[in-house]
Write a protein that holds these residues in place. Structure first.
Motif, PDB file in Angstrom:
ATOM      1  N   TRP A   1      26.712  44.428  48.936  1.00 34.57           N
ATOM      2  CA  TRP A   1      27.831  45.291  49.323  1.00 34.57           C
ATOM      3  C   TRP A   1      28.868  44.477  50.087  1.00 34.57           C
ATOM      4  O   TRP A   1      28.539  43.580  50.852  1.00 34.57           O
ATOM      5  CB  TRP A   1      27.310  46.417  50.204  1.00 34.57           C
TER       6      TRP A   1
ATOM      7  N   GLU B   1      35.794  49.250  49.888  1.00 33.28           N
ATOM      8  CA  GLU B   1      34.469  48.651  49.681  1.00 33.28           C
ATOM      9  C   GLU B   1      34.146  48.546  48.213  1.00 33.28           C
ATOM     10  O   GLU B   1      34.789  49.187  47.367  1.00 33.28           O
ATOM     11  CB  GLU B   1      33.397  49.458  50.410  1.00 33.28           C
TER      12      GLU B   1
ATOM     13  N   GLN C   1      30.574  47.093  45.431  1.00 32.93           N
ATOM     14  CA  GLN C   1      29.292  46.442  45.237  1.00 32.93           C
ATOM     15  C   GLN C   1      29.591  45.164  44.463  1.00 32.93           C
ATOM     16  O   GLN C   1      29.863  45.207  43.264  1.00 32.93           O
ATOM     17  CB  GLN C   1      28.328  47.355  44.471  1.00 32.93           C
TER      18      GLN C   1
END
Length: 166
Positions: free
Chosen positions: A57, A80, A82
């Motif tokens: 992450w 954000e 992954q």
């Protein structure tokens, strides 16, 4: 927290704490993750920082927003993604803060749009770092991104070093 000179410290408690360098008692826990934060970088002006954790992450945070929150641990990152399925081993922001370069163990270096939700990938630089003990490094200047990895392994597989014009 008074002043703008801050030290970011992460620990095995999965938290990132900002400490004031001007006030010895001034500190704020600002980020808490379910896994250990293993990598971090900050913009040149200190307004933004990026974190990567053991799960792959990556989060981008606005420092002023975090410091103004009553309970910053309840707040998430501004953006954000992954980045991969393995630990983040390299993060670097471009000098103007518009690009975020990410590297996960065993993966490529990805150039991401740091100003867009989801931090979309704009380009990928092939890179192969072995899985052994050692260090990896990402660095970015006005026009060049450098990725290097070196480690000792029992298999003897060599690491890689690459650069690309940004």
């Amino acid at each position: 927290m008074p002043g703008r000179q801050l030290l970011a410290v992460g620990g095995l408690d999965n938290r990132l704490t900002l400490h004031s360098l001007e006030d010895p008692v001034g500190k704020a826990d600002v980020v808490e993750r379910p896994t250990v934060v293993v990598e971090g970088t900050a913009s040149r002006n200190g307004a933004v920082f990026a974190l990567g954790d053991y799960s792959g992450w990556v989060g981008l945070f606005d420092v002023a927003r975090l410091l103004s929150e009553e309970e910053p641990l309840r707040e998430g990152p501004d953006r954000e993604c992954q980045a991969g399925a393995s630990p983040v081993i390299g993060l670097e922001l471009s000098p103007d803060g518009s690009r975020l370069f990410t590297m996960c163990r065993g993966g490529a270096v990805e150039m991401r749009d740091a100003r867009s939700d989801g931090l979309p990938v704009l380009a990928t630089l092939s890179f192969e770092a072995n899985e052994g003990l050692g260090s990896r490094r990402l660095a970015c200047s006005e026009t060049l991104v450098v990725a290097a990895g070196g480690a000792f392994t029992m298999t003897g597989r060599p690491s890689d070093a690459r650069s690309r014009r940004a």
